[in-house]
Design a protein around this motif. Structure first.
Motif, short mmCIF file in Angstrom:
data_model
loop_
_atom_site.label_atom_id
_atom_site.label_comp_id
_atom_site.label_asym_id
_atom_site.label_seq_id
_atom_site.Cartn_x
_atom_site.Cartn_y
_atom_site.Cartn_z
N SER A 100 72.84 -84.75 28.51
CA SER A 100 71.77 -84.73 27.50
C SER A 100 71.73 -83.45 26.68
O SER A 100 71.31 -83.45 25.52
CB SER A 100 70.41 -84.93 28.17
N VAL A 101 72.17 -82.34 27.29
CA VAL A 101 72.14 -81.05 26.58
C VAL A 101 73.08 -80.11 27.33
O VAL A 101 73.17 -80.18 28.56
CB VAL A 101 70.69 -80.50 26.50
N PHE A 102 73.83 -79.29 26.59
CA PHE A 102 74.90 -78.53 27.26
C PHE A 102 74.71 -77.02 27.23
O PHE A 102 75.54 -76.29 27.77
CB PHE A 102 76.25 -78.88 26.63
N GLY A 103 73.69 -76.52 26.55
CA GLY A 103 73.56 -75.06 26.44
C GLY A 103 74.75 -74.46 25.71
O GLY A 103 75.27 -73.41 26.09
N SER A 104 75.17 -75.17 24.66
CA SER A 104 76.39 -74.76 23.95
C SER A 104 76.38 -75.38 22.56
O SER A 104 75.64 -76.34 22.31
CB SER A 104 77.59 -75.30 24.74
N ALA A 105 77.20 -74.86 21.69
CA ALA A 105 77.42 -75.55 20.40
C ALA A 105 78.11 -76.88 20.69
O ALA A 105 78.93 -76.96 21.60
CB ALA A 105 78.31 -74.68 19.52
N ASN A 315 72.03 -57.30 12.69
CA ASN A 315 70.58 -57.50 12.61
C ASN A 315 70.19 -58.95 12.24
O ASN A 315 69.19 -59.15 11.55
CB ASN A 315 69.92 -56.54 11.61
N ALA A 316 70.99 -59.92 12.64
CA ALA A 316 70.65 -61.32 12.35
C ALA A 316 69.32 -61.66 13.01
O ALA A 316 68.98 -61.15 14.07
CB ALA A 316 71.75 -62.23 12.88
N LEU A 317 68.58 -62.55 12.35
CA LEU A 317 67.28 -62.98 12.88
C LEU A 317 67.53 -63.84 14.12
O LEU A 317 68.33 -64.77 14.08
CB LEU A 317 66.58 -63.80 11.79
N PHE A 318 66.85 -63.50 15.20
CA PHE A 318 67.05 -64.22 16.45
C PHE A 318 66.29 -65.55 16.42
O PHE A 318 65.09 -65.58 16.18
CB PHE A 318 66.56 -63.36 17.63
N HIS A 319 67.00 -66.61 16.62
CA HIS A 319 66.35 -67.94 16.67
C HIS A 319 66.98 -68.69 17.81
O HIS A 319 68.17 -69.02 17.76
CB HIS A 319 66.57 -68.69 15.35
N SER A 320 66.21 -68.96 18.84
CA SER A 320 66.77 -69.66 19.98
C SER A 320 65.78 -70.69 20.49
O SER A 320 64.67 -70.80 19.99
CB SER A 320 67.14 -68.66 21.07
N GLY A 321 66.18 -71.44 21.49
CA GLY A 321 65.32 -72.47 22.07
C GLY A 321 66.17 -73.30 23.02
O GLY A 321 67.24 -73.77 22.61
N THR A 322 65.71 -73.45 24.24
CA THR A 322 66.51 -74.10 25.29
C THR A 322 67.02 -75.48 24.86
O THR A 322 68.12 -75.88 25.20
CB THR A 322 65.66 -74.22 26.57
N PHE A 323 66.19 -76.20 24.12
CA PHE A 323 66.57 -77.57 23.75
C PHE A 323 66.92 -77.73 22.26
O PHE A 323 66.98 -78.84 21.76
CB PHE A 323 65.47 -78.56 24.16
N ASN A 324 67.12 -76.59 21.57
CA ASN A 324 67.48 -76.70 20.15
C ASN A 324 68.73 -77.56 19.97
O ASN A 324 69.75 -77.31 20.59
CB ASN A 324 67.77 -75.31 19.56
N GLY A 325 68.61 -78.57 19.12
CA GLY A 325 69.78 -79.40 18.83
C GLY A 325 70.30 -80.16 20.04
O GLY A 325 71.50 -80.40 20.14
N SER A 326 69.40 -80.54 20.97
CA SER A 326 69.87 -81.23 22.18
C SER A 326 70.59 -82.51 21.78
O SER A 326 70.24 -83.18 20.81
CB SER A 326 68.70 -81.53 23.12
N ASP A 327 71.62 -82.82 22.55
CA ASP A 327 72.57 -83.85 22.10
C ASP A 327 71.97 -85.24 22.02
O ASP A 327 72.32 -86.03 21.15
CB ASP A 327 73.81 -83.81 23.00
N VAL A 328 71.05 -85.56 22.92
CA VAL A 328 70.43 -86.89 22.88
C VAL A 328 69.61 -87.04 21.60
O VAL A 328 69.68 -88.05 20.89
CB VAL A 328 69.54 -87.12 24.12
N MET A 329 68.85 -85.98 21.30
CA MET A 329 68.04 -86.03 20.07
C MET A 329 68.93 -86.13 18.83
O MET A 329 68.66 -86.90 17.91
CB MET A 329 67.15 -84.78 20.05
#
Ligand SMILES: Cc1ncc(COP(=O)(O)O)c(C=O)c1O
Length: 464
Positions: A100-105, A315-329
């Protein structure tokens, strides 16, 4: 009819609702011990208790007591193809087999992004997250990081989710700012810090002068103007001709970014309201239908702005999230978007026009002042006549309609139609003309039932 006989109508509507929803009442009694009010989302709560839904298929929803409803809410506009569309479900099943989600691109993330960018004029680059709330939060952060400015102008009654900076005048305010007649008094909603008012300015929707006054007054300090191109939660209020185009010119002239929140309005065309109106904002926030029924948010815009997130840059803006772009979604969203082509847009937009016209015809036939605003596949029932050009116009109608919206909603449920308690309706591609005709029957019946209340308690709504 006496006052008490009129209230008997409401009692009868509520009793019939309770009689059909005995299991929901049991669920609510238990849920209340662990969820405030027995619900976990304020917008889906209504009195005496919400029906607890157990299943959805196409345009139908089923509650715990086995009652069938035609779903005119579609999870607050997000289920563009209704429930459990076979192609979307297949895409989800296929993806789930691999995880469902891989923690990866992953490749499906850029497939989805390529698809969105090809559709939405303002998008060169996008980022994903899990809700429209996060999308508007990050679109504002991107605007600040890019511009080096902190202030924003938002609309009175504009809803962009529930992060602190946007929790200002979510409910429209009558009072004017002292010394700035015509500009609504900015008020922070309960629970958000008052300090956000240092950076948030508020204007009425469809009022270009108000925007210009503030852009001039705070020139050099305003990062952007953020708005829903159609005010959604505040009554599906549409922009006046050239309003969006003029906002584009004004923001360009004063060096502020123009930000569209297309979380709801993306469905208006294949490329959102911006494509429909020919106005390209600098940044866009999205959500709802692009996740195919799963939690989603996305934001994007011009490459020059979105590059602030490129981790290759210093100095890139940090944008993260455990489920960002999760594969099922992403899989559900991509399948959903592929099905939402020009033919589908045209078909449901035509159904939307039929719906709004039919609602207005029913009010007219019953001799009640009412109307339906909206565009495309979106509609809102209003208990008032006259122009509705901003959130205050919409709110005034509701505040004078007493309990009518609440009991219309409940009676529509009694007649097998599920809508937003506030009277918002959204078409899905699972619907057809017969479904809309059935809705008209239910709506006309409900209006007829409520008419004595109008006569007795809300005579201002009677057409002379
Ligand atoms: C215009 C608009 N923006 C943002 C949001 C917030 O989206 P979410 O509920 O996914 O956080 C909503 C939700 O209804 C919305 O209507």
């Amino acid at each position: 009819m006496s006052n008490s006989e009129v209230h008997e109508i409401f009692r009868d509507i509520e009793e019939r609702f309770k009689h059909r929803t005995l299991k929901s009442a049991e669920h609510n009694a238990r849920a209340k011990h662990r969820l405030p009010g027995g619900d976990t989302r304020t917008a889906t709560f209504y009195k005496p208790y919400p029906a607890y839904m157990v299943r959805g298929k196409g345009c139908y929803l089923y509650d715990a007591d086995g009652n069938e409803y035609i779903d005119m809410l579609n999870n607050y506009t997000s289920l563009i193809h209704g429930h459990a569309h076979p192609k979307v479900m297949q895409a989800v099943r296929d993806q789930l087999e691999s995880g469902s989600v891989f923690g990866s691109a992953t490749e499906i993330q850029y497939f989805h992004a390529e698809h969105l960018c090809a559709r939405v004029p303002s998008l060169d680059l996008v980022r994903y997250n899990n809700s429209g709330t996060e999308a508007t939060m990050f679109v504002m952060r991107a605007a600040r990081a890019f511009s080096g400015k902190d202030m924003f102008i938002k609309m009175d009654g504009g809803y962009h989710g529930s992060h602190d900076f946007i929790e200002v005048n979510v409910f429209p305010r009558q009072a004017s700012q002292p010394g700035a007649e015509g500009l609504p008094l900015p008020v922070v909603e309960a629970g958000a810090p008052k300090s956000v008012l240092n950076d948030m300015l508020v204007v009425p929707f469809n009022d270009l002068d108000a925007v210009e006054i503030l852009l001039k007054k705070y020139e050099g300090k305003i990062a952007g103007v953020i708005l829903e191109p159609i005010l959604g939660a505040s009554g599906m209020v549409t922009p006046q001709p050239d309003y969006l185009k003029s906002l584009r010119e004004l923001t360009d002239r004063y060096g502020a970014l123009l930000i569209f929140d297309e979380v709801i309005t993306f469905r208006i065309s294949t490329g959102g309201m911006q494509k429909d109106q020919g106005v390209t904002p600098d940044l866009t926030a999205m959500g709802k239908i692009i996740g195919g029924g799963f939690p989603v948010g996305a934001f994007g815009g011009r490459k020059g702005i979105m590059d602030v997130f490129d981790p290759n840059r210093p100095n890139a803006l940090f944008h993260s999230g455990t489920f960002n772009g999760s594969d099922v979604m992403m899989a559900a969203g991509l399948a959903t978007l592929e099905l939402y082509d020009q033919g589908a847009v045209d078909r449901i937009n035509a159904l939307g026009a039929k719906l709004r016209n039919g609602i207005e015809a029913a009010f007219k036939k019953e001799g009640i002042r009412g109307q339906s605003t909206g565009l495309g596949s979106l509609a809102q029932i209003h208990w008032r006549s006259g122009k509705i050009t901003n959130a205050m116009d919409s709110a005034e109608g509701f505040s004078r309609a007493g309990d009518l919206p609440r009991f219309l909603h409940l009676e529509l449920m009694n007649r097998g139609f599920y809508s937003a308690p506030r009277g918002m309706l959204a078409i899905s591609t699972a619907m057809d003309e017969q479904i809309i005709d059935k809705f008209f029957e239910a709506f006309a019946g409900a209006l007829d039932l409520l008419k004595p209340y109008v006569v007795e308690q809300a005579p201002h709504l009677l057409v002379p």
